[in-house]
Design an enzyme around this catalytic site. Structure first.
Site, PDB file in Angstrom:
ATOM      1  N   LYS A  66     -35.151  46.136  92.686  1.00 10.60           N
ATOM      2  CA  LYS A  66     -34.052  46.126  91.779  1.00 10.60           C
ATOM      3  C   LYS A  66     -34.395  47.154  90.584  1.00 10.60           C
ATOM      4  O   LYS A  66     -35.596  47.250  89.995  1.00 10.60           O
ATOM      5  CB  LYS A  66     -34.010  44.858  91.095  1.00 10.60           C
ATOM      6  CG  LYS A  66     -32.922  44.550  90.000  1.00 10.60           C
ATOM      7  CD  LYS A  66     -32.722  43.217  89.457  1.00 10.60           C
ATOM      8  CE  LYS A  66     -31.323  43.195  88.600  1.00 10.60           C
ATOM      9  NZ  LYS A  66     -31.371  41.772  88.124  1.00 10.60           N
ATOM     10  N   VAL A 108     -29.615  47.506  93.688  1.00  7.18           N
ATOM     11  CA  VAL A 108     -30.627  46.570  94.383  1.00  7.18           C
ATOM     12  C   VAL A 108     -30.785  47.425  95.818  1.00  7.18           C
ATOM     13  O   VAL A 108     -29.946  47.713  96.221  1.00  7.18           O
ATOM     14  CB  VAL A 108     -30.189  45.193  94.555  1.00  7.18           C
ATOM     15  CG1 VAL A 108     -31.332  44.579  95.395  1.00  7.18           C
ATOM     16  CG2 VAL A 108     -30.068  44.695  93.117  1.00  7.18           C
ATOM     17  N   MET A 123     -25.506  47.911  85.349  1.00 11.58           N
ATOM     18  CA  MET A 123     -26.601  48.483  84.704  1.00 11.58           C
ATOM     19  C   MET A 123     -27.868  48.525  85.825  1.00 11.58           C
ATOM     20  O   MET A 123     -28.860  49.072  85.083  1.00 11.58           O
ATOM     21  CB  MET A 123     -26.958  47.122  83.841  1.00 11.58           C
ATOM     22  CG  MET A 123     -26.126  46.721  82.927  1.00 11.58           C
ATOM     23  SD  MET A 123     -25.650  48.354  81.751  1.00 11.58           S
ATOM     24  CE  MET A 123     -24.227  47.599  80.755  1.00 11.58           C
ATOM     25  N   GLY A 128     -24.599  47.250  90.292  1.00  9.55           N
ATOM     26  CA  GLY A 128     -24.034  46.828  89.410  1.00  9.55           C
ATOM     27  C   GLY A 128     -23.674  47.754  88.208  1.00  9.55           C
ATOM     28  O   GLY A 128     -24.024  48.830  88.223  1.00  9.55           O
ATOM     29  N   ASP A 137     -27.694  31.698  82.247  1.00  6.87           N
ATOM     30  CA  ASP A 137     -26.597  32.158  82.787  1.00  6.87           C
ATOM     31  C   ASP A 137     -26.181  31.955  84.391  1.00  6.87           C
ATOM     32  O   ASP A 137     -26.284  32.756  85.054  1.00  6.87           O
ATOM     33  CB  ASP A 137     -27.060  33.681  83.026  1.00  6.87           C
ATOM     34  CG  ASP A 137     -25.824  34.775  83.215  1.00  6.87           C
ATOM     35  OD1 ASP A 137     -24.504  34.157  83.179  1.00  6.87           O
ATOM     36  OD2 ASP A 137     -25.837  35.818  83.500  1.00  6.87           O
ATOM     37  N   GLY A 185     -26.828  46.721  96.785  1.00  7.76           N
ATOM     38  CA  GLY A 185     -25.635  46.545  95.918  1.00  7.76           C
ATOM     39  C   GLY A 185     -25.907  47.308  94.587  1.00  7.76           C
ATOM     40  O   GLY A 185     -26.878  47.693  94.368  1.00  7.76           O
TER      41      GLY A 185
END
Length: 779
Positions: free
Chosen positions: A40, A25, A22, A20, A141, A18
């Site tokens: 990561k 992974v 920033m 994102g 979070d 995956g």
């Protein structure tokens, strides 16, 4: 990073899991221990990025490694290693086999998860949070994307990137000062929003938001404006969960509402207390008393937050165009941190927005079309002397000239009524130019003509030009008539409509919200324009991927319209049509079928058997029959519909071709593949000649041709057709669009069936890489 890159001579990156904003992974192999792990990596920031921002991100990443490594619990992701390699920070974790809660909701077609699964998740997360809090760590979070359910049923908390250690207040302060939001709006506690110190009870509130969403399908404050969400958390009591989903157990409803108490002291004391209450509730040993506040059922009050956004309005003639959106009221002086003012709403678990072109299911058609209003013009009607009675910004022209322009304006509207939109546009442009020369650009008559120009643009497929036209009219009317004048609101609503045409449903939703608020204040909830705006809100909610809310609102509007206008009024039937559409989106096809049949019968009686709206309801009836596996009935319906559409609109009419497409789909479902292939080829050829090779309808027909060829075992021909579909979708939608990737997958399947296994395998690997790049990181 290359697939074969070796980090620190130990971790070999294999597949991208995956990506994102920033980081990435990867699935990797630990060469030293011979095990698979997840790695990561923090994405390197170039010199164009703010250095303070980069430092904060790196500090957060190191914090995640430190915090997660200190936690040893089956409900928390295990961290094996952390370091830096060639300027890239990396974190090595256990490789998890499962999906996060956001993905589970999406995989469940954005419906809530099964009750037993929801309660089990709640108990496991409470257990893991209890361990986390006992170590003096607050996650800060918690959201669906940060909670994973593995294939064996284990639930794990992930991503401690902004967690606060008890001794780490200085770092927390620096992170906040940097202006990076500490959490996601839909899951933030009131004290977190207020910039106050938070403790473990803030995590309990966030968990309450997560449980509310996976249990009902929507977060407790399901608003798309970040500010409205934050204010909802601070000031508004959430609706009880059982108002959304009656089968939820009472104890669970009370537990979640207690977690969502505004004051931390009114929530469960800690995660251990929460877990005990869940266990007792599951076993039925004793009732669980609500700690927070009485439910709506007990107080008789309505606890739902007021709607904060509206949806786009349907195509409608001028006079029915609703009053323009008016700007949202000024934000009150709330006690919210400075960063909240520029905060975006983040991502909920469901309702992701797709602003690209959507290719519909080949078995489905254009459903839930926006209501078409029946009146003619919102422009001020001229008096005997040709004037509107409104003040002029320039010296008045001669009465004869004004009367002539008013007559030409009316002629343009009549041309539009007849569907001759290009001619209508030419007339309105000429009148607008003449009125501007003699009356000025902001005169109401000039703006009325500009308004009609925008309307004709929207009806001829020039939505971007229409958006500019309506924006100019709205600004001019606000200057001349004021922000709350019905004509100003009408122009703003048309702005929302064309935003919807452009696929910008989120922006349209916000505009309609402001319009609805203005109409409810100035006209009341039962005014026809208010009801029309609510209808459009329901429509837009559906297009935003929120069908449950759309259905609930559409049902309310249908009931109100039936009460005020009658059960067979065209507006009532238009909303009932939308109710049926949302039922289909929810997979409730039997109810959708019954509703479409009722609408078709009522429209035939009220409007006539050949009216376009009657025929549209019959088409949707066929869709519902097909979805219910009643293909023989659907086939019979479509044969009759094709004959009627051909008689009314001609053989090349778009709706005739759509009905023929439905006929072909059901021929295939009945196993009549030669007939289905003939039908699909004929429809595809006509569509290509009239719409072009890359039009979505043409591409759908070409895909139907490929499907039929495959079922007939003609895989070489099917491969050619599927490649044409993939190429067209790639040109229009882009190479990474899900519809493009689906066509490429079909292409790979054909290669496999033809025995070209190496080519098929290579294409499957390429597709897997594309999907991995667009997937959310699982950790």
């Amino acid at each position: 990073m290359a697939d074969t890159r070796l980090i620190q001579s130990r971790y070999r990156l294999l597949d991208l899991i995956g990506r994102g904003g920033m980081g990435e992974v990867w699935r990797a192999r630990d060469e030293s221990l011979g095990r698979l792990v997840a790695v990561k990596c923090l994405k390197p920031m170039g010199p164009q990025h703010d250095q303070a921002f980069t430092r904060v991100l790196r500090e957060r990443f190191r914090r995640e490694a430190r915090v997660a490594a200190s936690l040893q619990h089956r409900g928390i992701t295990v961290v094996h290693d952390f370091g830096e390699h060639e300027g890239v920070l990396y974190l090595v974790m256990e490789l998890l086999d499962g999906h996060n809660l956001s993905q589970l909701l999406e995989g469940n077609q954005q419906r809530p998860l099964p009750v037993e699964q929801v309660v089990d998740i709640a108990e496991q997360v409470a257990d893991a949070l209890g361990h986390t809090h006992r170590q003096g760590i607050v996650h800060r979070d918690l959201k669906p994307a940060n909670i994973m359910r593995l294939t064996d049923g284990t639930v794990k908390i992930c991503d401690f990137g902004i967690a606060r250690l008890g001794h780490d207040i200085g770092v927390t302060s620096r992170l906040t000062t940097a202006g990076i939001a500490m959490g996601t709006p839909h899951y933030m506690s009131p004290e977190q929003i207020g910039g106050k110190e938070v403790d473990h009870r803030s995590d309990l509130y966030s968990l309450g938001c997560v449980l509310y969403e996976i249990a009902t399908g929507v977060p407790p404050f399901d608003l798309d404006d970040a500010w409205a969400v934050l204010v909802g958390h601070r000031d508004t009591q959430p609706e009880p969960l059982r108002t959304h989903r009656a089968e939820l157990p009472g104890f669970f409803d009370r537990v979640v509402l207690d977690l969502l108490a505004k004051a931390p002291d009114e929530r469960p004391a800690d995660a251990g207390d929460l877990r005990r209450r869940i266990v007792l509730g599951r076993t039925g040993e004793q009732p669980v008393t609500s700690l927070a506040y009485p439910s709506a059922a007990l107080t008789g009050g309505h606890l739902a937050p007021p709607p904060a956004a509206l949806r786009p309005t349907p195509e409608r003639p001028t006079s029915e165009r609703q009053e323009p959106d008016r700007p949202a009221p000024d934000r009150p002086n709330l006690e919210l941190p400075a960063w909240a003012g520029n905060m975006t709403s983040g991502h909920k678990a469901t309702g992701s927005l797709n602003r690209g072109i959507h290719l519909p299911d080949p078995a489905a058609g254009l459903t839930g079309r926006w209501t078409t209003a029946t009146s003619t013009a919102t422009a001020p009607q001229p008096g005997a002397d040709g004037s509107t009675g409104l003040p002029h910004t320039r010296p008045a022209a001669t009465p004869g000239l004004l009367a002539e322009l008013a007559g030409r304006h009316s002629s343009g509207i009549d041309l539009g009524r007849l569907g001759r939109w290009e001619e209508a546009g030419d007339v309105h442009r000429a009148v607008a130019a003449r009125r501007e020369s003699v009356l000025g650009p902001d005169h109401p008559d000039t703006l009325a003509s500009r308004y009609e120009v925008g309307f004709t643009l929207s009806r001829t497929g020039r939505a971007a030009d229409a958006l500019r036209a309506f924006g100019q009219v709205a600004a001019g009317r606000e200057r001349t008539l004021g922000p709350d004048h019905p004509q100003t609101l009408a122009a703003r609503q048309e702005t929302a409509y064309v935003l919807g045409q452009l696929g910008r449903h989120f922006e349209a939703h916000q505009v309609y919200a402001a319009v609805l608020a203005a109409r409810e204040r100035s006209m009341g909830p039962d005014h026809p324009d208010t009801l029309r705006c609510r209808h459009n809100l329901a429509f837009n909610l559906s297009r935003l991927g929120r069908p449950e809310e759309s259905w609930q609102l559409a049902r309310q509007v249908a009931d109100d319209r039936a009460r005020l206008l009658g059960a067979t009024h065209p507006d009532t039937l238009a909303t009932r049509y939308e109710v049926a559409y949302t039922l289909g989106r929810l997979g409730r096809w039997a109810e959708a079928l019954e509703t479409y049949q009722d609408v078709a019968r009522a429209r035939a009686a009220a409007l006539g058997a050949d009216h376009p709206d009657t025929l549209a309801a019959r088409y949707e009836t066929g869709i519902s029959l097909g979805r219910l596996g009643r293909s023989a009935e659907a086939l019979e319906l479509y044969r009759g519909l094709v004959a009627d559409r051909t008689r009314v609109g001609g053989p090349s009419d778009a709706e005739t071709l759509r009905a023929r497409h439905g006929l072909g789909v059901n021929l295939g479902r009945m196993g009549h593949w030669e007939e289905a292939l003939t039908e699909a080829r004929e429809v595809c050829a006509i569509r290509e000649g009239t719409l072009g090779p890359d039009h979505p309808d043409t591409v759908i027909s070409r895909r139907e041709v490929a499907v039929a060829l495959g079922w007939l075992g003609r895989w070489t021909d099917a491969l050619t057709a599927y490649r044409q579909v993939a190429e067209a979708r790639g040109r229009v939608l882009g190479p990474d669009h899900p519809e493009t990737l689906a066509a490429r997958h079909d292409e790979a399947h054909c290669l496999d069936r033809l025995g070209r296994t190496e080519e098929a395998a290579g294409l499957y690997r390429t597709l897997a890489a594309h999907r991995a790049q667009n997937a959310l990181p699982p950790h």
